[in-house]
Enzyme design. Structure first.
Site, PDB file in Angstrom:
ATOM      1  N   SER A 172      39.194  25.027 -19.287  1.00 61.25           N
ATOM      2  CA  SER A 172      39.328  25.771 -18.470  1.00 61.25           C
ATOM      3  C   SER A 172      40.306  26.775 -18.602  1.00 61.25           C
ATOM      4  O   SER A 172      41.580  26.431 -19.380  1.00 61.25           O
ATOM      5  CB  SER A 172      39.381  25.137 -17.104  1.00 61.25           C
ATOM      6  OG  SER A 172      39.987  25.896 -16.003  1.00 61.25           O
ATOM      7  N   GLY A 204      46.031  26.835 -12.136  1.00 67.34           N
ATOM      8  CA  GLY A 204      46.411  25.920 -11.205  1.00 67.34           C
ATOM      9  C   GLY A 204      45.842  24.404 -11.710  1.00 67.34           C
ATOM     10  O   GLY A 204      46.512  23.369 -11.620  1.00 67.34           O
ATOM     11  N   ASP A 261      33.316  20.622 -13.223  1.00 65.86           N
ATOM     12  CA  ASP A 261      32.426  21.720 -12.552  1.00 65.86           C
ATOM     13  C   ASP A 261      32.715  21.311 -11.063  1.00 65.86           C
ATOM     14  O   ASP A 261      32.567  20.185 -10.753  1.00 65.86           O
ATOM     15  CB  ASP A 261      31.043  21.804 -13.209  1.00 65.86           C
ATOM     16  CG  ASP A 261      30.311  22.912 -12.922  1.00 65.86           C
ATOM     17  OD1 ASP A 261      30.994  23.988 -12.567  1.00 65.86           O
ATOM     18  OD2 ASP A 261      29.295  22.826 -12.847  1.00 65.86           O
ATOM     19  N   SER A 262      32.536  22.261 -10.328  1.00 68.96           N
ATOM     20  CA  SER A 262      32.924  21.797  -8.917  1.00 68.96           C
ATOM     21  C   SER A 262      32.110  22.996  -8.039  1.00 68.96           C
ATOM     22  O   SER A 262      31.736  24.018  -8.464  1.00 68.96           O
ATOM     23  CB  SER A 262      34.088  21.813  -8.451  1.00 68.96           C
ATOM     24  OG  SER A 262      34.834  23.105  -8.785  1.00 68.96           O
ATOM     25  N   TYR A 295      35.345  28.795  -0.690  1.00 69.78           N
ATOM     26  CA  TYR A 295      34.612  28.399   0.705  1.00 69.78           C
ATOM     27  C   TYR A 295      35.825  27.808   1.703  1.00 69.78           C
ATOM     28  O   TYR A 295      35.246  27.336   2.615  1.00 69.78           O
ATOM     29  CB  TYR A 295      33.430  27.694   0.645  1.00 69.78           C
ATOM     30  CG  TYR A 295      32.378  28.164  -0.265  1.00 69.78           C
ATOM     31  CD1 TYR A 295      31.468  29.288   0.301  1.00 69.78           C
ATOM     32  CD2 TYR A 295      32.209  27.949  -1.538  1.00 69.78           C
ATOM     33  CE1 TYR A 295      30.614  29.709  -0.514  1.00 69.78           C
ATOM     34  CE2 TYR A 295      31.537  28.670  -2.230  1.00 69.78           C
ATOM     35  CZ  TYR A 295      30.491  29.536  -1.743  1.00 69.78           C
ATOM     36  OH  TYR A 295      29.323  30.212  -2.441  1.00 69.78           O
ATOM     37  N   HIS A 329      38.406  17.007  -3.321  1.00 72.76           N
ATOM     38  CA  HIS A 329      37.104  16.697  -4.359  1.00 72.76           C
ATOM     39  C   HIS A 329      37.648  16.426  -5.803  1.00 72.76           C
ATOM     40  O   HIS A 329      37.508  15.427  -6.417  1.00 72.76           O
ATOM     41  CB  HIS A 329      35.910  17.594  -4.312  1.00 72.76           C
ATOM     42  CG  HIS A 329      36.108  18.842  -4.442  1.00 72.76           C
ATOM     43  ND1 HIS A 329      37.094  19.427  -3.483  1.00 72.76           N
ATOM     44  CD2 HIS A 329      35.516  20.126  -5.193  1.00 72.76           C
ATOM     45  CE1 HIS A 329      37.397  20.857  -3.828  1.00 72.76           C
ATOM     46  NE2 HIS A 329      36.425  21.085  -4.841  1.00 72.76           N
TER      47      HIS A 329
HETATM   48  P1  IMP Z   1      34.925  25.898 -10.411  1.00 75.14           P
HETATM   49  O1  IMP Z   1      34.173  24.757 -11.020  1.00 75.14           O
HETATM   50  O2  IMP Z   1      36.244  25.680 -10.218  1.00 75.14           O
HETATM   51  O3  IMP Z   1      34.498  27.151 -11.241  1.00 75.14           O
HETATM   52  O4  IMP Z   1      34.282  26.252  -8.869  1.00 75.14           O
HETATM   53  C1  IMP Z   1      33.087  26.849  -8.621  1.00 75.14           C
HETATM   54  C2  IMP Z   1      33.011  27.430  -7.222  1.00 75.14           C
HETATM   55  O5  IMP Z   1      32.967  26.626  -6.446  1.00 75.14           O
HETATM   56  C3  IMP Z   1      34.435  28.333  -6.912  1.00 75.14           C
HETATM   57  O6  IMP Z   1      34.235  29.520  -7.309  1.00 75.14           O
HETATM   58  C4  IMP Z   1      34.144  28.278  -5.395  1.00 75.14           C
HETATM   59  O7  IMP Z   1      33.378  29.048  -4.988  1.00 75.14           O
HETATM   60  C5  IMP Z   1      33.558  26.876  -5.151  1.00 75.14           C
HETATM   61  N1  IMP Z   1      34.681  25.757  -5.078  1.00 75.14           N
HETATM   62  C6  IMP Z   1      34.912  24.742  -5.650  1.00 75.14           C
HETATM   63  N2  IMP Z   1      36.250  24.093  -5.260  1.00 75.14           N
HETATM   64  C7  IMP Z   1      36.489  24.587  -4.202  1.00 75.14           C
HETATM   65  C8  IMP Z   1      37.422  24.341  -3.482  1.00 75.14           C
HETATM   66  O8  IMP Z   1      38.599  23.611  -3.327  1.00 75.14           O
HETATM   67  N3  IMP Z   1      37.591  25.250  -2.462  1.00 75.14           N
HETATM   68  C9  IMP Z   1      36.786  26.387  -2.037  1.00 75.14           C
HETATM   69  N4  IMP Z   1      35.801  26.513  -2.834  1.00 75.14           N
HETATM   70  C10 IMP Z   1      35.674  25.890  -3.916  1.00 75.14           C
END
Ligand code: IMP
Length: 207
Positions: free
Chosen positions: A10, A14, A71-72, A156, A190
């Site tokens: 990544s 942060g 991934d989230s 979100y 999460h």
């Molecule tokens: P990533 O896995 O960090 O790339 O997150 C994918 C997407 O999931 C982000 O661009 C947000 O739209 C959403 N997301 C993941 N974690 C959070 C969070 O803690 N707060 C709000 N949106 C989140």
């Protein structure tokens, strides 16, 4: 065994700081993908698990060292689990948190169950063909509010109101994730839950 160093798949500063802080006490140094000029992997799959595994394998293959990927996203059961793995680009390209949030509110029309959760999956591979990756998952339950509230966080967060799952959890009622102090969010989210699971699993493996 805990690897003495691993690559984080990544470029998010942060996340890098969070992972470094938690893994340093275990004697594990975390390198950033961007520092080794490793391009980001595609995320073509339908689950967080498959995408995180693909990212970890890709980074490990190119760097020649253990790699950790995450991934989230947000899951809303009333929408069949959407936005899910499409969370970042729910309303299409270019990515926009504001348009994603507006689309979520539009689709989650009156009468639908507003329960939701944020999900985070972490995968650590010791090498690209590792047959036994370490997997840790975190779920942060809550509900989607009717209108955005708060200026903190990202994604979100202004629409997500966490619910306490234990009496001891510091979740102020009626606040969205974007209204929480960053230290509170970072302790209960999460990602925090998945990271705690990862650290516990690593400690278990080192025993
Ligand atoms: P990533 O896995 O960090 O790339 O997150 C994918 C997407 O999931 C982000 O661009 C947000 O739209 C959403 N997301 C993941 N974690 C959070 C969070 O803690 N707060 C709000 N949106 C989140």
């Amino acid at each position: 065994m805990i690897p003495p160093q691993l690559l984080l798949a990544s470029n998010n500063a942060g996340k890098l700081a969070e992972f470094r802080a938690l893994l340093a006490p275990l004697g594990c140094a975390v390198l950033a993908q961007g520092d080794l000029q490793i391009p980001e992997a595609a995320e073509p799959f339908d689950t967080f698990l498959e995408n995180a595994l693909a990212k970890a394998r890709h980074a490990s293959a190119l760097a020649g060292m253990p790699a950790l990927a995450d991934d989230s996203g947000l899951c809303v059961p009333a929408l069949g689990g959407a936005p899910g793995v499409q969370s970042a680009r729910y309303a299409g390209e270019p990515r926009s948190d504001a348009r994603n949030n507006a689309l979520l509110l539009e689709r989650l029309h009156a009468g639908l169950d507003r329960s939701a959760w944020f999900a985070c999956t972490l995968v650590l591979v010791n090498h690209p063909e590792d047959p036994d990756p370490l997997v840790a998952q975190g779920r942060w339950p809550g509900r989607i509010v009717e209108a955005p509230r708060g200026d903190g966080g990202f994604g979100y967060d202004p629409l997500f109101e966490p619910v306490a799952t234990s009496l001891f959890e510091p979740v102020p009622s009626g606040l969205t994730a974007a209204q929480l102090a960053p230290a509170v969010k970072n302790a209960i989210s999460h990602r925090a839950l998945a990271l705690q699971g990862l650290v516990a699993a690593l400690r278990g493996r080192s025993a």
